[in-house]
Every structure is written in structure tokens, then in C-alpha cells.
Enzyme design. Structure first.
Site, mmCIF file in Angstrom:
data_model
loop_
_atom_site.group_PDB
_atom_site.id
_atom_site.type_symbol
_atom_site.label_atom_id
_atom_site.label_comp_id
_atom_site.label_asym_id
_atom_site.label_seq_id
_atom_site.Cartn_x
_atom_site.Cartn_y
_atom_site.Cartn_z
ATOM 1 N N ARG A 88 52.628 -42.834 38.674
ATOM 2 C CA ARG A 88 53.125 -41.578 39.221
ATOM 3 C C ARG A 88 51.979 -40.586 39.428
ATOM 4 N NH1 ARG A 88 57.861 -40.355 41.676
ATOM 5 N NH2 ARG A 88 58.611 -42.068 40.367
ATOM 6 N N GLY A 326 56.957 -41.548 30.221
ATOM 7 C CA GLY A 326 58.192 -42.311 30.267
ATOM 8 C C GLY A 326 58.268 -43.192 31.491
ATOM 9 N N HIS A 328 59.613 -42.743 34.461
ATOM 10 C CA HIS A 328 59.265 -42.083 35.724
ATOM 11 C C HIS A 328 57.754 -42.004 35.885
ATOM 12 C CE1 HIS A 328 59.017 -38.606 38.589
ATOM 13 N NE2 HIS A 328 60.068 -39.208 39.113
ATOM 14 N N CYS A 329 57.048 -41.776 34.784
ATOM 15 C CA CYS A 329 55.594 -41.597 34.826
ATOM 16 C C CYS A 329 54.853 -42.847 35.270
ATOM 17 C CB CYS A 329 55.065 -41.186 33.459
ATOM 18 S SG CYS A 329 55.835 -39.720 32.752
ATOM 19 N N ILE A 330 55.444 -44.023 35.087
ATOM 20 C CA ILE A 330 54.721 -45.261 35.403
ATOM 21 C C ILE A 330 55.157 -45.866 36.727
ATOM 22 C CG2 ILE A 330 54.318 -45.716 32.964
ATOM 23 C CD1 ILE A 330 56.427 -47.931 33.099
#
Length: 340
Positions: A88, A326, A328-330
């Protein structure tokens, strides 16, 4: 004439999800058991998404055997150099042209290790935006602004949520004003209205934090609606963060949907930033963070309500949050321009 670009909402049709595989460093650590835990955490997200849409994963040559062993065979692998695995942030943000013939493009933010943090390396990650753009066979929208995908969120209609401590961070954009940031967001992602929140969650200002990413604090499930991390424990420092964030969002005329924080408030490192806001929207599903927590079901029910027609698929996000983020971050979604 230069195309005007617009970032679609995460609920728009998607062509695929991009990810990066942990290459080493603090994400994998020195303990083989912990390294395997991290790999399995990344794999759980990719394997959940690939049931719904294509997934492409960047991986180093040294980690390719591990990725091949743990990832679903449908996941597409691309060997490249990496410093870290937070797609992200290190990857591009996809946008589409607003003209009659929709064209896909990739905004190549300047990445400098979340504000040149002393523990970070980014010589390889700074090139990931263009690597992904080339693999996606799309044009690049260049910019001189330091930013990460986790630092902004849009409703797809030109409204963006950001935090002051990220985009006005002296370690990222020294000397930049709100006006200059907003002008660059308007040029690159089509921002028409930028809502500035003062800060993010408390843990995110620790050693391995991002200094206030929006994507664990608030997210648009639809225009005019905002899911907001609601810390209900008055002893947690994020209790006050939640209170003034809600007031700020409501002042902007948005309908706030509180998404409760998990009941657990501390781990071995201190106050947690576990957040259900950090979920991934994909075709027909929402990949939701869960924490083996009494609040998991309440959060799942809220996500099911705000994303009707999508299956809620839970993954244990504790190994991810222990490393700084989390689900979403990856991940990073690539819109499907043929269906927009």
C-alpha cells in the site's frame, strides 16, 4: 492536453490486487519461527483475495521458494528487489482518466521510508511504483511529493481523508503547505475536497509506525459515510483520538459509522492499534482483520451491513499488526477500467 486523473473508490470494480512478499529485515526477524509466522500472515491475505480476483505478488529471489510453498498456485509471482512488504505504501496508487476513453495510470509517489526513519531502507522500495506500473502495462503519473497509499483514502467522488502528521511531515515534505499538498493531490488523484485530520492512532507514532496513516483510523465504505476506529476504553490514549476524530468528521457533514476497537488494549509492546478499519475490499468480498477478540463479531456484522452483497472473510491480523500494519497496508487494488 494532459489527462485529468481520478482515483476510484475501493468499492469500484477491480482487475487485480498487488502485494509484496516479506524479504527479510524486521518483518521476518531473526527467529525462524517468527519468520514463518510472518510469511503465513502475508499468504493468508493473498490466498483469501485470490478466491475473488487475480493477485500479483512481488518477491525476492531468495524468498521465492517460501512464497511458492505458501501461496495458492493461482497467485502470480514477479521476482524483484525489495526492502519491505507494505505494498500500500511502496507501490503506486492507481487512477483512471476522466475522459470518454478510460485509461489506467499509476501515481508513483516518492517513497522515503515513512519520513526517512532511522531503521528503514528504501533503495529498492522506492522503485516499486514504476515496477508495478510496468507489470500492469500502464503509464506513470510522476510526482515530487512524498506520500504513501496508506496515508490517503477517497470516496471516489473527489473527497479525500488525510492526516497532517503524514503529508505535512518535515521528514516527508519539508516546507510544504496544505495548499501545495492539496494542489498535488488534485493533479495526481483528482482531489476536489481534502479533509485534514490532525493525527492517527497512538501506536502508529512508535518506532516502526508511519506517523499517522489514515487507513487504520477512517475509511469510506460509500460517499458521505465514514467508518471510524472507535476506541471505547477510556484508559487507552486512542479514546481521545476517536472522540475528536468523530467530531471533525461530523463537522464536515459526514455520517460517521463507529467501528469498535477490539477489547484487548495492550500487548507486550504497549497500547495496541488493532483496527477493523484496516480491511480490504475486493470483488464480492471484504477481507477483514480479526484478533480472536470478543468484538470480532460486532465488527464483522458492521462490515457486512455497510458492504451489502460482499462476503466477509476474516484473517488473523495479529501477526501483521505486530509488524506495523494490517491487511489493507499490504495490498493495493488495481481498478478494472473496462467496467468503470
Amino acid at each position: 492536453m494532459e489527462n485529468r486523473w481520478r482515483m476510484p473508490p475501493e468499492t469500484a470494480p477491480q482487475a487485480r490486487t498487488w502485494m509484496a512478499w516479506p524479504p527479510g529485515g524486521y518483518t521476518l526477524g531473526d527467529d525462524p519461527g517468527e519468520a514463518e509466522t510472518a510469511r503465513r500472515a502475508w499468504a493468508s491475505v493473498a490466498n483469501a483475495i485470490v478466491d475473488h480476483q487475480p493477485v500479483s505478488v512481488l518477491v525476492t529471489e531468495g524468498e521465492r521458494p517460501h512464497a511458492t510453498a505458501l501461496l495458492d498456485s493461482r497467485v502470480e509471482l514477479h521476482v524483484t528487489r525489495l526492502n519491505d512488504a507494505w505494498m500500500r505504501d511502496i507501490g503506486p496508487t492507481f487512477v483512471v482518466s476522466t475522459g470518454p476513453e478510460r485509461q489506467l495510470a499509476a501515481v508513483d509517489w516518492v517513497f522515503n521510508g515513512w519520513g526517512a526513519q532511522e531503521w528503514a531502507s528504501w533503495d529498492a522500495d522506492a522503485l516499486v511504483g514504476r515496477t508495478v506500473a510496468a507489470l500492469a502495462d500502464t503509464v506513470v503519473v510522476p510526482t515530487t511529493m512524498v506520500a504513501e497509499g496508506g496515508g490517503l483514502h477517497t470516496d471516489g467522488e473527489g473527497t479525500f481523508l488525510v492526516t497532517e502528521t503524514v503529508l505535512l511531515d518535515p521528514g516527508r515534505n519539508p516546507g510544504w503547505t496544505r495548499e501545495r499538498v492539496e494542489a498535488e493531490l488534485r493533479r495526481t488523484v483528482g482531489a476536489e475536497r481534502v479533509i485534514w485530520l490532525p493525527r492517527g492512532l497512538t501506536r502508529d507514532y512508535g518506532r516502526f509506525g508511519t506517523r499517522g496513516h489514515i487507513d487504520i483510523l477512517a475509511a469510506f465504505p460509500a460517499p458521505g459515510q465514514v467508518l471510524m476506529h472507535d476506541q471505547r476504553d477510556a484508559d487507552h490514549p486512542d479514546y481521545e483520538v476517536s472522540r475528536y476524530t468523530r467530531r471533525a468528521l461530523e463537522k464536515e457533514g459526514l455520517t460517521v459509522i463507529p467501528l469498535p476497537a477490539p477489547a484487548v488494549v495492550r500487548d507486550d509492546e504497549g497500547w495496541v492499534d488493532y483496527s477493523y478499519v484496516n480491511h480490504v475490499v475486493c470483488e464480492g468480498a471484504v477481507i477483514a482483520c480479526c484478533f480472536d477478540d470478543p468484538v470480532d463479531k460486532e465488527a464483522r456484522d458492521i462490515l457486512a451491513d455497510v458492504y451489502p452483497g460482499r462476503n466477509i472473510v476474516e484473517i488473523d491480523a495479529r501477526p501483521l499488526f505486530a509488524r506495523g500494519g494490517g491487511a489493507h497496508c499490504i495490498t493495493q487494488q488495481q481498478p478494472d477500467v473496462t467496467r468503470l
